[in-house]
Design a protein around this motif. Sequence first.
Motif, mmCIF file in Angstrom:
data_model
loop_
_atom_site.group_PDB
_atom_site.id
_atom_site.type_symbol
_atom_site.label_atom_id
_atom_site.label_comp_id
_atom_site.label_asym_id
_atom_site.label_seq_id
_atom_site.Cartn_x
_atom_site.Cartn_y
_atom_site.Cartn_z
ATOM 1 N N GLY A 150 33.934 31.927 45.785
ATOM 2 C CA GLY A 150 35.281 31.993 45.231
ATOM 3 C C GLY A 150 35.350 31.452 43.818
ATOM 4 O O GLY A 150 35.983 32.038 42.942
ATOM 5 N N GLU A 151 34.678 30.336 43.586
ATOM 6 C CA GLU A 151 34.698 29.720 42.265
ATOM 7 C C GLU A 151 33.985 30.593 41.235
ATOM 8 O O GLU A 151 34.499 30.842 40.143
ATOM 9 N N ARG A 152 32.800 31.064 41.564
ATOM 10 C CA ARG A 152 32.037 31.909 40.625
ATOM 11 C C ARG A 152 32.780 33.196 40.322
ATOM 12 O O ARG A 152 32.883 33.608 39.170
ATOM 13 N N LEU A 153 33.304 33.835 41.360
ATOM 14 C CA LEU A 153 34.017 35.097 41.166
ATOM 15 C C LEU A 153 35.278 34.868 40.329
ATOM 16 O O LEU A 153 35.590 35.640 39.422
ATOM 17 N N SER A 154 35.986 33.780 40.613
ATOM 18 C CA SER A 154 37.182 33.448 39.833
ATOM 19 C C SER A 154 36.854 33.258 38.360
ATOM 20 O O SER A 154 37.577 33.747 37.484
ATOM 21 N N ASN A 155 35.772 32.550 38.079
ATOM 22 C CA ASN A 155 35.379 32.303 36.688
ATOM 23 C C ASN A 155 35.028 33.601 35.958
ATOM 24 O O ASN A 155 35.477 33.828 34.835
ATOM 25 N N VAL A 156 34.243 34.436 36.602
ATOM 26 C CA VAL A 156 33.826 35.690 35.961
ATOM 27 C C VAL A 156 35.022 36.620 35.756
ATOM 28 O O VAL A 156 35.192 37.189 34.680
ATOM 29 N N VAL A 157 35.862 36.738 36.762
ATOM 30 C CA VAL A 157 37.020 37.628 36.651
ATOM 31 C C VAL A 157 38.009 37.096 35.617
ATOM 32 O O VAL A 157 38.564 37.871 34.824
ATOM 33 N N ALA A 158 38.220 35.783 35.565
ATOM 34 C CA ALA A 158 39.129 35.210 34.572
ATOM 35 C C ALA A 158 38.620 35.469 33.158
ATOM 36 O O ALA A 158 39.395 35.803 32.256
ATOM 37 N N LEU A 188 32.717 46.981 29.489
ATOM 38 C CA LEU A 188 31.878 45.886 29.958
ATOM 39 C C LEU A 188 30.426 46.333 29.841
ATOM 40 O O LEU A 188 30.094 47.489 30.087
ATOM 41 N N SER A 189 29.582 45.420 29.459
ATOM 42 C CA SER A 189 28.162 45.734 29.314
ATOM 43 C C SER A 189 27.526 45.874 30.698
ATOM 44 O O SER A 189 28.063 45.395 31.706
ATOM 45 N N ILE A 190 26.376 46.490 30.713
ATOM 46 C CA ILE A 190 25.614 46.628 31.966
ATOM 47 C C ILE A 190 25.316 45.238 32.518
ATOM 48 O O ILE A 190 25.430 45.000 33.724
ATOM 49 N N GLU A 191 24.968 44.300 31.651
ATOM 50 C CA GLU A 191 24.662 42.939 32.107
ATOM 51 C C GLU A 191 25.887 42.250 32.710
ATOM 52 O O GLU A 191 25.774 41.554 33.718
ATOM 53 N N ASP A 192 27.059 42.439 32.088
ATOM 54 C CA ASP A 192 28.283 41.850 32.633
ATOM 55 C C ASP A 192 28.585 42.432 34.020
ATOM 56 O O ASP A 192 28.972 41.708 34.943
ATOM 57 N N ILE A 193 28.416 43.727 34.141
ATOM 58 C CA ILE A 193 28.682 44.383 35.433
ATOM 59 C C ILE A 193 27.676 43.909 36.470
ATOM 60 O O ILE A 193 28.032 43.617 37.614
ATOM 61 N N LYS A 194 26.424 43.808 36.056
ATOM 62 C CA LYS A 194 25.376 43.341 36.977
ATOM 63 C C LYS A 194 25.691 41.930 37.465
ATOM 64 O O LYS A 194 25.583 41.627 38.654
ATOM 65 N N GLN A 195 26.126 41.065 36.545
ATOM 66 C CA GLN A 195 26.487 39.690 36.903
ATOM 67 C C GLN A 195 27.605 39.698 37.942
ATOM 68 O O GLN A 195 27.553 38.980 38.937
ATOM 69 N N LEU A 196 28.608 40.518 37.714
ATOM 70 C CA LEU A 196 29.743 40.598 38.633
ATOM 71 C C LEU A 196 29.321 41.126 40.005
ATOM 72 O O LEU A 196 29.690 40.561 41.039
ATOM 73 N N LEU A 197 28.517 42.189 40.011
ATOM 74 C CA LEU A 197 28.113 42.802 41.280
ATOM 75 C C LEU A 197 27.151 41.938 42.086
ATOM 76 O O LEU A 197 27.086 42.073 43.307
ATOM 77 N N HIS A 198 26.425 41.061 41.422
ATOM 78 C CA HIS A 198 25.416 40.259 42.124
ATOM 79 C C HIS A 198 25.860 38.826 42.409
ATOM 80 O O HIS A 198 25.046 38.007 42.854
ATOM 81 N N ILE A 199 27.123 38.534 42.181
ATOM 82 C CA ILE A 199 27.599 37.172 42.455
ATOM 83 C C ILE A 199 27.362 36.790 43.909
ATOM 84 O O ILE A 199 26.877 35.710 44.220
ATOM 85 N N ARG A 200 27.690 37.668 44.816
ATOM 86 C CA ARG A 200 27.577 37.345 46.241
ATOM 87 C C ARG A 200 26.138 37.002 46.620
ATOM 88 O O ARG A 200 25.890 36.174 47.484
ATOM 89 N N ASP A 201 25.170 37.661 45.983
ATOM 90 C CA ASP A 201 23.762 37.422 46.299
ATOM 91 C C ASP A 201 23.263 36.071 45.793
ATOM 92 O O ASP A 201 22.222 35.606 46.228
ATOM 93 N N SER A 202 23.996 35.464 44.866
ATOM 94 C CA SER A 202 23.487 34.253 44.227
ATOM 95 C C SER A 202 24.200 32.975 44.659
ATOM 96 O O SER A 202 24.016 31.942 44.036
ATOM 97 N N VAL A 203 25.015 33.044 45.704
ATOM 98 C CA VAL A 203 25.726 31.855 46.176
ATOM 99 C C VAL A 203 25.413 31.586 47.642
ATOM 100 O O VAL A 203 24.992 32.471 48.367
ATOM 101 N N GLU A 204 25.672 30.354 48.053
ATOM 102 C CA GLU A 204 25.349 29.948 49.417
ATOM 103 C C GLU A 204 26.578 29.760 50.294
ATOM 104 O O GLU A 204 26.489 29.803 51.508
ATOM 105 N N SER A 205 27.757 29.529 49.671
ATOM 106 C CA SER A 205 28.940 29.233 50.476
ATOM 107 C C SER A 205 30.149 30.005 49.959
ATOM 108 O O SER A 205 30.186 30.450 48.808
ATOM 109 N N ALA A 206 31.157 30.126 50.809
ATOM 110 C CA ALA A 206 32.391 30.818 50.437
ATOM 111 C C ALA A 206 33.105 30.121 49.276
ATOM 112 O O ALA A 206 33.556 30.799 48.345
ATOM 113 N N PRO A 207 33.208 28.784 49.275
ATOM 114 C CA PRO A 207 33.856 28.135 48.125
ATOM 115 C C PRO A 207 33.112 28.398 46.811
ATOM 116 O O PRO A 207 33.732 28.622 45.773
ATOM 117 N N GLU A 208 31.796 28.390 46.868
ATOM 118 C CA GLU A 208 31.009 28.668 45.666
ATOM 119 C C GLU A 208 31.230 30.116 45.210
ATOM 120 O O GLU A 208 31.389 30.386 44.020
#
Length: 186
Positions: A87-95, A65-85
């Motif tokens: 869950g959806e973002r994390l699901s999309n990236v992990v899938a 995985l590229s540094i950018e891909d890892i950064k995107q994954l690690l910073h998902i929590r910082d870029s969302v406002e709600s638990a459903p959001e």
Amino acid sequence: MPGAARYFTTGDLSRKTGATPRAIRFYEQSGLMAPHARNAGGRRRYTEHDLERLQLITDLRDLDLSIEDIKQLLHIRDSVESAPELGERLSNVVAEQLDRTQKRLLALRRLREELAATLAVVKECTHCSLDLAQHPCKGCDNVTAPSTPRIVKVLLGQCRPATERSEGPLVMLKACKNADDPAQEP
């Protein structure tokens, strides 16, 4: 002291994860991790959480995985406002990463099979007593069989005779064309 936080140095993290101190500093500069604190002498201090984060980073890098891909994954929590959001973002990236990994695994399995088959064919070549000038590989049953691995066909089934090997790709191309159509001039 019971309950006191345990801190690790860069060297500790390196020994526990296999990441070099230089890689750890690179991950810090890339924004993938940061030391929890610094001691009075300015040395970086990391927590158990930092150790787990570094282990995840090294595992993801091992998967290419590229540094950018890892950064995107690690910073998902910082870029969302709600638990459903989240869950959806994390699901999309992990899938997406799972799909990439699956494709890579399939490609690696195919390559492993081809390399094993190539090894078997090449072992047969070690028993060949013929000189390449009298018996070019391109005419050998090991090379021309339909089941012959692509690596063998490409590397051993070249059209040019052994005496033309050092003359470069243009001569090889002409030799291959002439082998296909003897009426053509080199």
